[in-house]
Design an enzyme around this catalytic site. Structure first.
Site, PDB file in Angstrom:
ATOM      1  N   GLU A 129      -4.705  -8.787  99.385  1.00  0.00           N
ATOM      2  CA  GLU A 129      -3.559  -8.985 100.069  1.00  0.00           C
ATOM      3  C   GLU A 129      -2.818  -9.822  98.933  1.00  0.00           C
ATOM      4  O   GLU A 129      -3.010 -10.768  98.225  1.00  0.00           O
ATOM      5  CB  GLU A 129      -4.153 -10.289 100.819  1.00  0.00           C
ATOM      6  CG  GLU A 129      -5.133 -10.026 102.023  1.00  0.00           C
ATOM      7  CD  GLU A 129      -4.476  -8.964 103.027  1.00  0.00           C
ATOM      8  OE1 GLU A 129      -3.358  -9.017 103.001  1.00  0.00           O
ATOM      9  OE2 GLU A 129      -5.337  -8.480 103.863  1.00  0.00           O
ATOM     10  N   CYS A 168       3.421 -16.047 100.835  1.00  0.00           N
ATOM     11  CA  CYS A 168       3.539 -14.517 100.514  1.00  0.00           C
ATOM     12  C   CYS A 168       4.307 -13.776 101.489  1.00  0.00           C
ATOM     13  O   CYS A 168       4.617 -12.636 100.884  1.00  0.00           O
ATOM     14  CB  CYS A 168       2.109 -13.966 100.610  1.00  0.00           C
ATOM     15  SG  CYS A 168       1.112 -14.219 102.012  1.00  0.00           S
TER      16      CYS A 168
END
Length: 456
Positions: free
Chosen positions: A209, A243
């Protein structure tokens, strides 16, 4: 006890088959849930010390999301774990086919500092739900939250199920040289490459990720006031240290001035005229990242809003104008409260701008134009995103969350998380009642004709 001894003990426990018991997994999740509820104040306090997060934001973006994931898994784990029947081809008559859900075994979970609680515990919940045992390595940058995570997991989960390893790069390197059955990593692209390289030596599967420069498109066919409100929320949440944050805005050139005015008004509306003095406005994680962000602001031509407080490691919500692809802020993922604004004339301009950077983790588009919306969604590669909003696509267990290309591989949350940490064994169970002879030698024309009929 050294980490290798702990891992050896964990493997023995896994080999006992105890985690194959679904009821045992549910017990673990319930115990973890109880611990989080009992330690909520301590968790919030740690997040405040690390990132300046308010208790409201800590619950909304970290604690609450983890509790939601736990509750979802408790309610669905039995369904997810069931043997799954599938159709059997006629050529395999008489038999039945099914898939058995099996845990990988020992999982390494490496988490980042920006959402240190949620991005550690959420994948851990998915891994435990699938029947795995885990080694958890939280970030050294968010040291207070990492210490609370260690306390939580050691107090509420058996040491055979979870081991917590604290430390910096030396600990990361040590763990990556140990053979795990699965690695789940959340963090930067550069470290993600190292994780994948290390994992490849043991042929260990990975989920990465990562991040990237996530674009936010604003068309003239939208409610600009509402768009600005939702973009300001998404961009400056956790001071942009997210993110999936909108990294930069691409706005129709005819409405740029009007849109920027709405942005400025929303910043004041949401954070006040003195964001630095707002107790609910967080801080940059450390001096290193603070200095990097200041450099990005210093190098731009026009700063529309922005002030830096070196002592508090705080940067006001900032908007940058007159941005091109050559601007320093467009050369890297910003990961801070700085929003560059670019413009487009037509839809192809949008595609050209986005495709200069590697595949983003998220994409956001504000428009009521169905043609434009479909054109962007179908022609740009990205992990996931929203139409007429930001951030919220990751807050549902009904969809997997993850990247593509340089923004990552694999996904989690809900069933996607369970599947990530699960290997499906494909089984064909053949009856001894009848045995079709056509597959055996000697091969004959008659059997070949039968074979062709079956396999058409």
């Amino acid at each position: 006890m050294d980490i290798k001894d702990k891992i050896s003990s964990q493997r023995e426990f896994f080999n006992s088959g105890k985690t194959l018991d679904i009821d045992y997994r549910i017990e673990l999740l319930k115990s973890l849930r109880s611990g989080i509820i009992e330690m909520e104040e301590e968790i919030s306090s740690a997040l405040k010390r690390d990132l300046g997060k308010s208790s409201f934001e800590s619950y909304m973006c970290e604690i609450g999301l983890v509790l939601s994931e736990i509750n979802y898994m408790i309610n669905h784990i039995k369904k997810f774990s069931k043997k799954e029947r599938v159709k059997t081809p006629l050529a395999q008559f008489k038999s039945k086919s099914y898939k058995i859900k099996s845990p990988y075994g020992l999982v390494l979970i490496m988490s980042p500092w920006n959402y240190p609680f949620m991005l550690t515990i959420s994948p851990l919940v998915d891994a435990i739900s699938a029947g795995n045992i885990c080694v958890v390595k939280p970030s050294a940058y968010s040291k207070y939250t990492s210490e609370i995570i260690k306390k939580l997991l050691e107090n509420y989960l058996p040491k055979e199920v979870v081991t917590v390893a604290l430390g910096g790069r030396d600990v990361n390197g040590y763990l990556l040289n140990i053979k795990f059955d699965y690695i789940f990593f959340t963090g930067s692209v550069n470290v993600g490459k190292l994780v994948m390289e290390k994992a490849s030596k043991n042929l260990t599967p990975v989920t990465l990720e990562l991040g990237g420069k996530s674009p936010c498109i604003v068309d003239e066919n939208t409610d600009l006031n509402l768009a600005a409100k939702r973009i300001v929320f998404g961009k400056y949440l956790n001071l942009g240290q997210t993110c999936v944050v909108p990294d930069y805005v691409i706005v129709n050139e005819d409405i740029k001035g009007e849109f920027i005015k709405y942005l400025k008004d929303e910043i004041i509306s949401q954070f006040g005229k003195d964001p630095i003095g707002n107790s609910d406005y967080g801080k940059i994680i450390n001096e290193k990242h603070f200095a990097r962000l200041k450099g990005l602001i210093k190098n731009e031509d026009i700063i529309i809003v922005g002030y830096c407080d070196d002592d508090k490691l705080k940067i006001e919500p900032t908007i940058l104008d007159n941005i091109t692809m050559e601007s320093p802020c467009m050369k890297e993922e910003i990961f801070g409260p700085i929003l560059p604004v670019m413009t487009f004339k037509d839809r192809e301009d949008i595609i050209d701008i986005i495709k200069i950077n590697p595949t983003p983790l998220a994409l956001y588009i504000f428009t009521n134009d169905e043609t434009l919306k479909n054109h962007i969604l179908n022609n740009v590669s990205f992990g996931g995103g929203c139409v007429n909003d930001t951030i919220i696509h990751l807050a549902t267990e009904q969809m997997g969350f993850g990247g593509v290309g340089t923004s990552g591989m694999g996904s989690y949350h809900g069933k996607s998380g369970f599947d990530t940490f699960t290997h499906e064994k494909s089984i064909v169970e053949k009856s001894n009642f009848i045995d079709l002879p056509m597959r055996y030698q000697p091969y004959t024309k008659k059997n070949e004709k039968l074979l062709r009929k079956f396999l058409k």
